[in-house]
Design an enzyme around this catalytic site. Structure first.
Site, mmCIF file in Angstrom:
data_model
loop_
_atom_site.group_PDB
_atom_site.id
_atom_site.type_symbol
_atom_site.label_atom_id
_atom_site.label_comp_id
_atom_site.label_asym_id
_atom_site.label_seq_id
_atom_site.Cartn_x
_atom_site.Cartn_y
_atom_site.Cartn_z
ATOM 1 N N LYS A 6 139.974 15.004 67.822
ATOM 2 C CA LYS A 6 138.739 15.801 67.946
ATOM 3 C C LYS A 6 138.853 16.966 66.957
ATOM 4 O O LYS A 6 139.501 17.971 67.223
ATOM 5 C CB LYS A 6 138.614 16.319 69.383
ATOM 6 C CG LYS A 6 137.202 16.471 69.890
ATOM 7 C CD LYS A 6 136.334 17.400 69.085
ATOM 8 C CE LYS A 6 136.669 18.839 69.372
ATOM 9 N NZ LYS A 6 136.027 19.813 68.465
ATOM 10 N N CYS A 39 147.968 30.998 60.879
ATOM 11 C CA CYS A 39 148.623 31.450 62.110
ATOM 12 C C CYS A 39 149.995 32.045 61.838
ATOM 13 O O CYS A 39 150.494 32.830 62.629
ATOM 14 C CB CYS A 39 148.708 30.310 63.103
ATOM 15 S SG CYS A 39 149.465 28.840 62.407
#
Ligand code: ADP
Length: 494
Positions: free
Chosen positions: A189, A299
């Site tokens: 997804k 990140c």
């Protein structure tokens, strides 16, 4: 709509998702827009999959895992993933243009997001081919007499992969290919802002490989509830996720009912401890570059610079000069190394956090807003904030923008305490001319990864992941493959 402009310009990707071997639109034919962050224009669309589509994809992955030889046929998996690597290589320039179109990342820095993950497909194919799935651990004493033990490594089952938008093709590959090579079936997804880096992978799998129907599915959607449905589905054995800590918590909670194995790579707020003997002229221009090069949308970015008070002003000057000289602008211009933020929402988040920092007493040394020369596109100027209180929001929350905060310290112990003052523990950096001293400091940082003197910790051959609220589990390295397997210990006669 902007059509293909040239061999190097904006390019729209595949609209359809891949479910059970078929490229398809959602039943209602609903679509959502994809925006190019540098022009703010809608450049195409993607099918807007629903929870019903997700239901069909999970059913297909379940069936493919339970009723085909995929999980047992290592040679066939190697064949399929070798084909995938070749197909990705053929599609490389198309994927690069789609990446720049969706993300707005500068074309000059796409190597780590195109060439690297394609090479990594080959790495995992080889790793999985050579992996010992049945290991004899010898004879073990027991109360009932000696027993031989063998460990059999089985695929976990159906893996749901939920990915973010910052490095979408890289993460779509990093989260799914080791899972596939380990014998799992997968439902991917992709993030709403970057559907094409997922749907193109689906198209390539469907059109250019022998990967069987149901083994790899991609459900594209503009709704968070479609990812949530995947995370909660009892037919899914494992979720692998990269994204925000808030969403990671929701995924962990959703999987609790069925005790789902969960691999999470979440937020970070990494510190760069510049020790008092550091070569500032080498360390700080690189720190500025790392903050700007992906518009800070990384990140692992060491966004908190900790400077010794004895060299505070000297360090600030170098950072200021480096950030002011950084080439910001059109991501299609090979001379630029910082593009826009991915969306207006993200830009507003970054600007809001900068404002919160100033309200909490920080000083804007450079930047702090939208660059005047770039009125179109979601740009934020490289921004340096000094005098940042280590407890302020700007020092505690992930910014995801081209922003460095600077905090002064006295002595290594205080630097380490400030670095560890975070709910996150993803990565960190230490700079010193004394590598042993830097290593000692690195060992005291509560993070999953540390860079010393710019020598990267990150790569396919070493484990990567976070401590504390930065995640669970590891990608890459031998550990990164084991995550997608369950060990089964079998006791048998000597
Ligand atoms: P961001 O806030 O930067 O968009 P997120 O961590 O929310 O990052 O999103 C990363 C991925 O998680 C996206 O693919 C998104 O669709 C998906 N997602 C968002 N909310 C949920 C949820 N509740 N459950 C599962 N997936 C989700």
């Amino acid at each position: 709509m902007t059509d293909v402009q040239s061999d190097t310009g904006v390019l729209a990707g595949e609209e359809r998702m891949l479910i059970d071997g078929e490229l398809q639109h959602t039943a209602t034919d609903a679509k959502f827009d994809v925006v190019h962050p540098a022009s703010e224009e809608v450049v195409g669309q993607a099918t807007d999959g629903t929870t019903a589509d997700m239901d069909r994809a999970v059913a297909a992955a379940r069936r493919a895992f339970d009723t085909t030889e995929w999980s047992r046929d290592v040679a066939f998996r190697y064949h399929c993933l070798t084909q995938l690597q070749e197909a990705l290589t053929r599609n490389k320039e198309r994927l690069r243009r789609i990446l720049v179109t969706e993300v707005g990342c500068p074309i000059s820095v796409t190597g780590s997001q195109i060439e690297d993950p394609i090479a990594e497909v080959g790495h995992w194919a080889n790793h999985g081919k050579d992996f010992a799935y049945l290991v004899d651990t010898g004879v073990h004493p027991t109360q009932l007499g000696p027993a031989r033990r063998k460990i059999h490594y089985d695929a976990v089952g159906v893996v749901g992969a939920i990915t973010p938008w910052n490095v979408p093709l890289y993460l779509n590959i990093a989260e799914t290919v080791p899972a596939l090579m380990a014998g799992n079936t997968v439902v991917l997804k992709p993030a709403q802002l970057t559907p094409w880096s997922g749907s193109e992978l689906g198209r390539i799998v469907a059109e250019e490989t022998d990967i069987p129907a149901g083994v790899f599915n991609v459900v594209v959607s503009n709704a968070n509830e479609v990812g949530a449905a995947l995370a909660a589905d009892p037919r899914v054995d494992m979720i692998t996720f990269t994204g925000s800590t808030a969403t990671g918590r929701a995924i962990l909670a959703a999987g609790a009912a069925t005790v789902k194995k969960t691999l999470l790579e979440l937020g970070g707020k990494s510190a760069h401890i510049v020790l008092d003997d550091a070569d500032l002229g080498a360390a700080l221009p690189m720190a500025a570059m790392m903050a700007c090069v992906m518009s800070g949308q990384s990140c692992i970015l060491p966004s908190r610079i900790l400077l010794p008070r004895s060299r505070y002003d000297e360090g600030l000057e170098i950072l200021k000069a480096s950030m002011e000289a950084f080439p910001v602008g059109d991501p299609w211009d090979p001379g630029k190394m910082q593009g826009p933020q991915i969306s207006e929402t993200q830009r507003q988040k970054v600007l809001g956090l900068i404002a919160s920092g100033v309200a909490a007493g920080a000083t804007v040394v450079t930047g702090g807003g939208v660059p005047e020369q770039l009125p179109t596109g979601y740009y934020v100027a490289p921004t340096l904030l000094s005098d940042v209180d280590p407890d302020a929001r700007i020092a505690q929350e992930e910014i995801f923008g081209p922003v460095l905060t600077v905090t002064g310290y006295d002595g290594d112990d205080e630097a380490i305490a400030i670095a560890n003052n975070s709910i996150y523990g993803l990565s960190g950096e230490v700079s010193s001319v004394d590598v042993d001293r830097a290593l000692g400091v690195a060992q005291r940082m509560r993070t999953g990864n540390v860079t010393i003197n710019g020598k990267s910790h990150f790569g396919i051959t070493s484990p990567f992941g976070g401590t504390k609220q930065s995640g669970l589990g590891r990608r890459n390295g031998a550990e990164g493959f084991l995550e997608y397997l369950e060990s089964k210990t079998i006791g048998l006669p000597e």
